[in-house]
Design an enzyme around this catalytic site. Structure first.
Site, PDB file in Angstrom:
ATOM      1  CB  CYS A   1      -0.602  -0.189   1.506  1.00 43.28           C
ATOM      2  SG  CYS A   1      -0.952  -1.018   2.203  1.00 43.28           S
TER       3      CYS A   1
ATOM      4  CE  LYS B   1      -1.520   1.586  -3.498  1.00 43.32           C
ATOM      5  NZ  LYS B   1      -2.314   0.317  -3.201  1.00 43.32           N
TER       6      LYS B   1
ATOM      7  CE1 TYR C   1      -9.372  -6.148  -4.846  1.00 45.54           C
ATOM      8  CE2 TYR C   1      -8.168  -3.900  -3.842  1.00 45.54           C
ATOM      9  CZ  TYR C   1      -9.235  -4.786  -3.978  1.00 45.54           C
ATOM     10  OH  TYR C   1      -9.949  -4.936  -3.259  1.00 45.54           O
TER      11      TYR C   1
ATOM     12  CD  GLU D   1      -3.834  -0.048  -6.385  1.00 44.52           C
ATOM     13  OE1 GLU D   1      -2.169  -1.150  -6.115  1.00 44.52           O
ATOM     14  OE2 GLU D   1      -4.334  -0.251  -5.908  1.00 44.52           O
TER      15      GLU D   1
ATOM     16  CG  HIS E   1     -22.021  23.948  -6.792  1.00 47.50           C
ATOM     17  ND1 HIS E   1     -22.552  22.637  -6.503  1.00 47.50           N
ATOM     18  CD2 HIS E   1     -22.026  24.837  -6.973  1.00 47.50           C
ATOM     19  CE1 HIS E   1     -21.791  23.135  -8.225  1.00 47.50           C
ATOM     20  NE2 HIS E   1     -22.208  24.655  -8.459  1.00 47.50           N
TER      21      HIS E   1
ATOM     22  CD  GLU F   1     -22.148  19.467  -6.158  1.00 48.32           C
ATOM     23  OE1 GLU F   1     -23.750  19.845  -5.990  1.00 48.32           O
ATOM     24  OE2 GLU F   1     -21.522  19.626  -7.480  1.00 48.32           O
TER      25      GLU F   1
HETATM   26  P1  NDP Z   1      -5.961 -10.791  -7.197  1.00 51.65           P
HETATM   27  O1  NDP Z   1      -6.083 -12.112  -6.563  1.00 51.65           O
HETATM   28  O2  NDP Z   1      -6.237  -9.221  -6.527  1.00 51.65           O
HETATM   29  O3  NDP Z   1      -6.065 -10.562  -8.228  1.00 51.65           O
HETATM   30  C1  NDP Z   1      -5.297 -11.623  -9.470  1.00 51.65           C
HETATM   31  C2  NDP Z   1      -5.616 -11.759 -11.101  1.00 51.65           C
HETATM   32  O4  NDP Z   1      -4.346 -12.608 -11.415  1.00 51.65           O
HETATM   33  C3  NDP Z   1      -6.538 -12.039 -11.111  1.00 51.65           C
HETATM   34  O5  NDP Z   1      -6.641 -11.516 -12.301  1.00 51.65           O
HETATM   35  C4  NDP Z   1      -6.945 -13.372 -11.705  1.00 51.65           C
HETATM   36  O6  NDP Z   1      -7.277 -14.071 -13.055  1.00 51.65           O
HETATM   37  C5  NDP Z   1      -4.716 -13.532 -12.013  1.00 51.65           C
HETATM   38  N1  NDP Z   1      -4.456 -15.212 -11.892  1.00 51.65           N
HETATM   39  C6  NDP Z   1      -4.505 -16.266 -11.304  1.00 51.65           C
HETATM   40  N2  NDP Z   1      -4.426 -17.104 -11.047  1.00 51.65           N
HETATM   41  C7  NDP Z   1      -3.479 -16.936 -12.721  1.00 51.65           C
HETATM   42  C8  NDP Z   1      -2.564 -17.417 -13.672  1.00 51.65           C
HETATM   43  N3  NDP Z   1      -2.421 -18.636 -13.144  1.00 51.65           N
HETATM   44  N4  NDP Z   1      -2.309 -16.747 -15.088  1.00 51.65           N
HETATM   45  C9  NDP Z   1      -3.123 -15.926 -15.524  1.00 51.65           C
HETATM   46  N5  NDP Z   1      -3.993 -14.975 -14.735  1.00 51.65           N
HETATM   47  C10 NDP Z   1      -3.867 -15.204 -13.503  1.00 51.65           C
HETATM   48  O7  NDP Z   1      -4.119 -10.195  -6.851  1.00 51.65           O
HETATM   49  P2  NDP Z   1      -3.036  -9.510  -6.853  1.00 51.65           P
HETATM   50  O8  NDP Z   1      -1.339 -10.012  -7.103  1.00 51.65           O
HETATM   51  O9  NDP Z   1      -3.920  -8.532  -7.463  1.00 51.65           O
HETATM   52  O10 NDP Z   1      -3.021  -8.500  -5.076  1.00 51.65           O
HETATM   53  C11 NDP Z   1      -3.177  -9.502  -4.527  1.00 51.65           C
HETATM   54  C12 NDP Z   1      -4.455  -8.975  -3.169  1.00 51.65           C
HETATM   55  O11 NDP Z   1      -3.535  -8.001  -2.261  1.00 51.65           O
HETATM   56  C13 NDP Z   1      -5.683  -8.397  -3.713  1.00 51.65           C
HETATM   57  O12 NDP Z   1      -6.812  -9.573  -4.001  1.00 51.65           O
HETATM   58  C14 NDP Z   1      -6.303  -7.414  -2.920  1.00 51.65           C
HETATM   59  O13 NDP Z   1      -7.120  -7.742  -1.661  1.00 51.65           O
HETATM   60  C15 NDP Z   1      -5.194  -7.332  -2.095  1.00 51.65           C
HETATM   61  N6  NDP Z   1      -4.505  -5.456  -2.632  1.00 51.65           N
HETATM   62  C16 NDP Z   1      -4.622  -4.807  -1.950  1.00 51.65           C
HETATM   63  C17 NDP Z   1      -5.186  -3.427  -2.747  1.00 51.65           C
HETATM   64  C18 NDP Z   1      -6.092  -2.545  -2.409  1.00 51.65           C
HETATM   65  O14 NDP Z   1      -6.515  -2.369  -1.158  1.00 51.65           O
HETATM   66  N7  NDP Z   1      -5.962  -1.144  -3.919  1.00 51.65           N
HETATM   67  C19 NDP Z   1      -3.742  -2.882  -3.812  1.00 51.65           C
HETATM   68  C20 NDP Z   1      -2.826  -4.471  -4.102  1.00 51.65           C
HETATM   69  C21 NDP Z   1      -3.360  -5.085  -3.590  1.00 51.65           C
HETATM   70  P3  NDP Z   1      -9.058 -14.815 -13.036  1.00 51.65           P
HETATM   71  O15 NDP Z   1      -9.656 -13.004 -12.110  1.00 51.65           O
HETATM   72  O16 NDP Z   1      -9.540 -15.254 -13.648  1.00 51.65           O
HETATM   73  O17 NDP Z   1      -8.852 -15.491 -11.198  1.00 51.65           O
END
Ligand code: NDP
Length: 450
Positions: free
Chosen positions: A48, A51, A177, A181, A435, A440
């Site tokens: 966080c 980033k 996420y 990002e 405003h 709003e």
């Molecule tokens: P996420 O779980 O958000 O996303 C993982 C992504 O990877 C999904 O799109 C998934 O696809 C894809 N994926 C999973 N396995 C494979 C694979 N074998 N091949 C190709 N694509 C794949 O994980 P992140 O790594 O982005 O982040 C981890 C966690 O950290 C988040 O879930 C979140 O909770 C937290 N986080 C929060 C933030 C915030 O609050 N702003 C910022 C960053 C992280 P599919 O959807 O098809 O499963």
């Protein structure tokens, strides 16, 4: 049991562990916390905080260009990446120090090193054993990169934060996420970005309409989004990386960043010496009081299944400390947790997506507003702002709010209080706006015709 060294031994000084340790100590418990890597965990060190700092840095590029319409001519040089990276690292080191002081001032004993559970009441760190009435596992997670040929050429967000040079072109794999990002951050820092996601549309689970709007805006900014495809192989060629995709297409790039989820960091933890059990997905299984299947061992945060969000881990750490040392057995309420994606533009949400609300409530009303931010009337920036409210018609309660636009997280955080408190659409309508603001619009929305 006989006298132990500690009431609570916490393994992992990330958001959840530090909060549980400090609060428990504050409630009079004797507490130790072991950490092998860095104080503050993922959020402070490779999540966080850095980033968000990079996200601010990325936004400047657009701000400089927006400024022209307001009469400011700014010469934009290329980003000095080492300066940004090193300033960020200095700030993180400052925060590491603050975390150490917070723990020490709270009376928590800080033990450096890798902790391994020896038995349900004993932990070993660097050859020394410590006993405790309760053990808390708060070791968090670690980036997961799937197995495929050339996997060794991919980096995760962990490495990105310390890159020697910024690449000219980068491929980001994933549609969650972090991938979304980082696509915005890298693009803003001047990198040519392509995001590859295996599904139809990224950010699965979020409101479909807002996902589509974000994709449109990101593409308009020049980020290449490639959906319904995945990387089959990476080879290194002439100092660059050649990706062969499942579709058969090739992409050549300077950096491949994988953001395909995270897995609990359980290696070497000694769980085999306990009766702690895991969920099917490999997370530590806990009950609503964060107790594992081993009665003296607890777990909070990303090592357990659930939303992997810092504020959730903090709330869990706090809840556990109160349970163990204050006799407060209140069950943590996970409803209506707001969340933001610091994409460009930002996206934030609380409550149900239109699809989920329709399934849960049946009869819903949907209110949307898509408009040009007042600022962009002079800046010439074509980015749109999009707001959406979902209302359960039977109760008139607002059960979902979604926003894409500047400072979406700041605005949705306030809306989340109203929704959590059970505000109705009539309450939103009777609230007078500020405003001129974007926020709003949330109190002047009329039903979308669809
Ligand atoms: P996420 O779980 O958000 O996303 C993982 C992504 O990877 C999904 O799109 C998934 O696809 C894809 N994926 C999973 N396995 C494979 C694979 N074998 N091949 C190709 N694509 C794949 O994980 P992140 O790594 O982005 O982040 C981890 C966690 O950290 C988040 O879930 C979140 O909770 C937290 N986080 C929060 C933030 C915030 O609050 N702003 C910022 C960053 C992280 P599919 O959807 O098809 O499963």
């Amino acid at each position: 049991m006989s006298e132990t060294d500690y009431d609570l031994f916490v393994i992992g000084a990330g958001s959840g562990g530090v909060r549980a340790a400090r609060m428990s100590s504050g409630f009079g418990a004797k507490v130790a916390i072991a950490e092998s890597r860095y104080l503050g965990g993922t959020c402070v060190n490779v999540g966080c905080v850095p980033k968000k700092l990079f996200s601010y840095a990325a936004h400047y590029r657009e701000d400089f260009s927006d400024a022209k319409g307001f009469g400011w001519d700014c010469e934009v040089q290329e980003l000095d990446w080492p300066r940004l990276r090193d300033n960020k690292t200095k700030e993180i080191e400052r925060l590491n120090g603050i975390y150490g002081n917070l723990l020490r001032n709270a009376g928590v004993e800080l033990i450096n090193g890798h902790a391994r559970i020896i038995d349900p009441n004993t932990v070993e760190v660097e050859g020394k054993q410590y006993t405790a009435k309760s053990i808390l596992i708060s070791v968090g997670g670690w980036p997961f990169i799937p197995e495929f040929p050339g996997r060794e050429f991919a980096i995760s967000s962990n490495e990105f934060f310390y890159l020697e040079h910024l690449p000219k072109h980068a491929v980001i794999v994933g549609g969650g996420y972090i991938a979304t990002e980082f696509a915005g951050i890298l693009h803003g820092l001047g990198v040519d970005v392509e995001q590859i996601y295996r599904g139809d549309l990224f950010l699965r689970g979020f409101d479909s309409e807002i996902r589509a709007q974000l994709a449109e805006e990101m593409r308009a900014k020049g980020i290449k989004l490639r959906f319904n495809d995945n990387v089959a192989e990476i080879i290194k060629k002439d100092g660059r990386y050649q990706l062969t995709l499942e579709s058969g297409e090739n992409v050549v790039t300077d950096q491949v960043l994988y953001a395909t989820g995270r897995k609990p960091l359980l290696d070497g933890l000694g769980l085999e010496n306990t009766s702690v059990s895991l969920t099917d997905e490999g997370y530590i299984a806990v009950d609503q009081g964060f107790k594992t299947t081993e009665p003296s061992i607890y777990a909070v945060g990303d090592v357990t299944a659930g939303m992997e969000l810092t504020p959730v881990a903090l709330a869990e750490g706090m809840n556990l400390a109160k349970r163990l040392f204050k006799g407060d057995q209140t069950v943590l309420d996970y409803s209506f947790i707001p969340t933001a994606i610091f994409s460009q533009p930002n996206l934030a949400t609380v409550g149900f997506s239109e699809e989920d609300a329709r399934e849960r409530y049946g009869d819903i009303a949907v209110f949307t507003s898509r408009f040009t931010h007042l600022k962009h009337t002079l800046s010439g920036n074509m980015t749109k702002t999009f707001l959406k409210l979902i209302v359960d018609k039977a109760s008139d309660k607002v059960v979902g709010a979604h926003m894409m636009g500047d400072d979406a997280g700041e605005i949705i955080q306030g809306i989340a209080v109203a929704i959590k408190a059970g505000a109705t659409k009539a309450d939103f309508d009777s609230t007078i706006g500020i405003h001129p603001t974007v926020a709003e619009e949330f109190v002047t929305m009329r039903e979308a015709s669809r």
